[in-house]
Design an enzyme around this catalytic site. Structure first.
Site, PDB file in Angstrom:
ATOM      1  NE  ARG A 107      52.081  36.085  21.558  1.00 48.18           N
ATOM      2  CZ  ARG A 107      52.972  36.442  22.071  1.00 48.18           C
ATOM      3  NH1 ARG A 107      53.427  37.660  22.126  1.00 48.18           N
ATOM      4  NH2 ARG A 107      53.733  35.859  23.058  1.00 48.18           N
ATOM      5  CE  LYS A 144      43.884  18.653  40.818  1.00 47.48           C
ATOM      6  NZ  LYS A 144      44.325  19.390  42.128  1.00 47.48           N
ATOM      7  CE  LYS A 176      40.547  12.159  42.843  1.00 54.57           C
ATOM      8  NZ  LYS A 176      41.772  12.293  43.460  1.00 54.57           N
ATOM      9  CD  GLU A 204      41.462  10.860  46.926  1.00 58.82           C
ATOM     10  OE1 GLU A 204      42.213  11.708  45.932  1.00 58.82           O
ATOM     11  OE2 GLU A 204      40.294  11.057  47.204  1.00 58.82           O
ATOM     12  CG  ASP A 225      43.666  13.718  49.253  1.00 59.27           C
ATOM     13  OD1 ASP A 225      44.657  14.453  48.600  1.00 59.27           O
ATOM     14  OD2 ASP A 225      42.536  14.227  49.496  1.00 59.27           O
TER      15      ASP A 225
END
Length: 288
Positions: A107, A144, A176, A204, A225
């Site tokens: 597994r 992410k 950002k 950004e 963005d």
């Protein structure tokens, strides 16, 4: 074959994953109760790992490491290589050895190959779709990723034909919207990063009027963005090669070609690691 990634400890990953599945350190844990009770100690197992779907393969060296961790003498033959595009029904790996050991590792091995092959497969689909709009634009991933799996997930992205964005918070500055809000402006945030000798500095922006202040303050890379293709073309013309350009935000298979055709150097897609479905891969017993 040695499998090595910077910052990734294969032996520890295998050890910790198997320990989790076996319940080591938990009262009553530490063993595979099913295999121990059903499979005789001397029993042998031969099987083939195969794909039920057309996929891009990733993670076979890790699967091998799981099996060898519990049966160092097992025989393993890889029938495909990471990065290969294979058809549905393709055999990926053939193995034989101690039945209890191989079934205990099954597994963990499958979960890893299914997850990484899913990422590689989705990545390849995005690369191919992007090439309809540009032959030179480069697909990037993002941060992410699942905690603890970043090195592996970004490896799978490379197997799918894309490149990695920064690996973490340490290897590039990325300014950002929240950094800008605290610093007071795009130019001030970039200026502070440049003063600290951060390199490269990625900034950004979500409006064209933020581009010139960012470049003037020392940004090396402008992340555009959530801009539509028309706005991206205007931004690329404004930047005029003074910084690398990257489109990001809300990009999917239906839009990536038009986004790439805008002339940006890079397109980044978070869903490569965030949303890729697991590949359908199994391990089937084959009598010797």
């Amino acid at each position: 074959m040695t499998f090595a990634l910077p910052g990734f400890d294969l032996d520890r990953f295998v050890r910790d994953t198997l320990a989790e599945d076996l319940g080591e350190g938990i009262e009553g844990g530490g063993r595979d109760v099913t295999s121990d009770s059903v499979i005789p100690a001397e029993a042998r197992f031969s099987g083939v790992m195969d794909s039920r779907d057309a996929i891009v393969v990733a993670g076979l060296p890790l699967a091998e490491a799981f099996f060898r961790a519990l049966d160092p003498d097992c025989a393993i033959e890889r029938l495909a290589a990471d990065g290969d595009a294979v058809e549905a029904g393709s055999e990926l790996l053939r193995l034989s050895g101690k039945a209890r050991a191989l079934l205990t590792a099954e597994r963990s091995a499958l979960n890893t190959v299914q997850h990484l092959s899913g990422i590689a497969t989705m990545t390849r689909a995005y690369v191919e779709a992007m090439r309809q709009g540009s032959a030179t634009c480069i697909l990037l991933d993002t941060r992410k990723t699942l905690p603890g799996l970043r090195a592996l997930e970004k490896y799978a992205v490379r197997m799918g034909g894309a490149q990695n964005h920064r690996m973490g918070l340490w290897d590039a500055g990325m300014i950002k919207d929240n950094h800008v809000a605290v610093a007071g402006s795009v130019s001030e945030a970039v200026r502070r990063a440049a003063q600290a000798r951060v390199s490269p500095i990625i900034c950004e922006v979500d409006r064209p009027d933020q581009i010139e202040p960012a470049i003037a303050a020392g940004a090396h890379h402008i992340l555009l963005d959530n801009m539509d293709p028309g706005t991206l073309r205007e931004a690329v013309a404004l930047i005029a090669g003074r910084a690398a350009t990257e489109a990001s935000g809300g990009i999917d298979l239906s839009t990536i070609a038009d986004i790439a055709a805008s002339g940006v150097d890079y397109v980044s897609v978070g869903r490569l690691t965030q949303s890729a479905p697991a590949a359908d891969i199994g391990l089937d017993f084959q009598p010797e």
